[in-house]
Write an enzyme that holds these catalytic residues in place. Sequence first.
Site, PDB file in Angstrom:
ATOM      1  CG  ASP A 129      -7.270   6.349  -3.745  1.00 39.11           C
ATOM      2  OD1 ASP A 129      -6.936   5.286  -3.195  1.00 39.11           O
ATOM      3  OD2 ASP A 129      -6.939   7.473  -3.294  1.00 39.11           O
ATOM      4  CG  HIS A 158      -8.110  -0.836   0.467  1.00 41.73           C
ATOM      5  ND1 HIS A 158      -7.922  -0.896   1.831  1.00 41.73           N
ATOM      6  CD2 HIS A 158      -7.062  -0.111  -0.018  1.00 41.73           C
ATOM      7  CE1 HIS A 158      -6.830  -0.223   2.152  1.00 41.73           C
ATOM      8  NE2 HIS A 158      -6.285   0.257   1.043  1.00 41.73           N
TER       9      HIS A 158
HETATM   10  P1  DGP Z   1      -3.875   2.169   1.639  1.00 41.99           P
HETATM   11  O1  DGP Z   1      -2.760   3.138   1.857  1.00 41.99           O
HETATM   12  O2  DGP Z   1      -3.450   0.976   0.792  1.00 41.99           O
HETATM   13  O3  DGP Z   1      -4.541   1.778   2.923  1.00 41.99           O
HETATM   14  O4  DGP Z   1      -4.928   2.918   0.729  1.00 41.99           O
HETATM   15  C1  DGP Z   1      -5.961   3.691   1.237  1.00 41.99           C
HETATM   16  C2  DGP Z   1      -6.455   4.523   0.103  1.00 41.99           C
HETATM   17  O5  DGP Z   1      -7.718   5.049   0.462  1.00 41.99           O
HETATM   18  C3  DGP Z   1      -5.582   5.726  -0.239  1.00 41.99           C
HETATM   19  O6  DGP Z   1      -5.083   5.558  -1.568  1.00 41.99           O
HETATM   20  C4  DGP Z   1      -6.502   6.928  -0.159  1.00 41.99           C
HETATM   21  C5  DGP Z   1      -7.870   6.321  -0.121  1.00 41.99           C
HETATM   22  N1  DGP Z   1      -8.834   7.036   0.694  1.00 41.99           N
HETATM   23  C6  DGP Z   1      -8.671   7.422   1.989  1.00 41.99           C
HETATM   24  N2  DGP Z   1      -9.777   8.023   2.428  1.00 41.99           N
HETATM   25  C7  DGP Z   1     -10.653   8.027   1.389  1.00 41.99           C
HETATM   26  C8  DGP Z   1     -11.974   8.520   1.240  1.00 41.99           C
HETATM   27  O7  DGP Z   1     -12.605   9.078   2.151  1.00 41.99           O
HETATM   28  N3  DGP Z   1     -12.561   8.349   0.027  1.00 41.99           N
HETATM   29  C9  DGP Z   1     -11.907   7.743  -1.013  1.00 41.99           C
HETATM   30  N4  DGP Z   1     -12.570   7.642  -2.158  1.00 41.99           N
HETATM   31  N5  DGP Z   1     -10.667   7.252  -0.898  1.00 41.99           N
HETATM   32  C10 DGP Z   1     -10.047   7.402   0.298  1.00 41.99           C
END
Ligand code: DGP
Length: 112
Positions: A29, A98
């Site tokens: 994340d 996810h």
């Molecule tokens: P949620 O709030 O449950 O929809 O979680 C989305 C998650 O995705 C949040 O913890 C941050 C992560 N995230 C958002 N954009 C990116 C990205 O571009 N790359 C990565 N690795 N994680 C991301």
Amino acid sequence: MDCLFCKIAAGDIPSDKVYEDNQILAFRDINPQAPVHVLVIPRTHIASADEVTADNSALVARIFACIPQIAKKVGLANGYRVITNCGEDGCQSVKHLHFHILGGKKLTENMG
Ligand code: DGP
């Protein structure tokens, strides 16, 4: 489709991958909420847990079948938490199913 995690799954946006196969991908994340914070996604677009059906639930089973080896690979020998946020009240920000794997410390009991 304009979906961030579809782009990550396709390799169009880079990610710190910890596991991948032809059906699923796990990556760290970008905004970790614990010392270890990994996201596991199906490569196929499913919008959320609310969109899981009898036709696509094998992908969810596949994710859960891989979670133990993903957790082991990232060093979560002492336990971890698996969460999926769903919809507005669940605070889901990315509309591609996810599962968060969180660990690397003793987590709080508060889930809400
Ligand atoms: P949620 O709030 O449950 O929809 O979680 C989305 C998650 O995705 C949040 O913890 C941050 C992560 N995230 C958002 N954009 C990116 C990205 O571009 N790359 C990565 N690795 N994680 C991301």
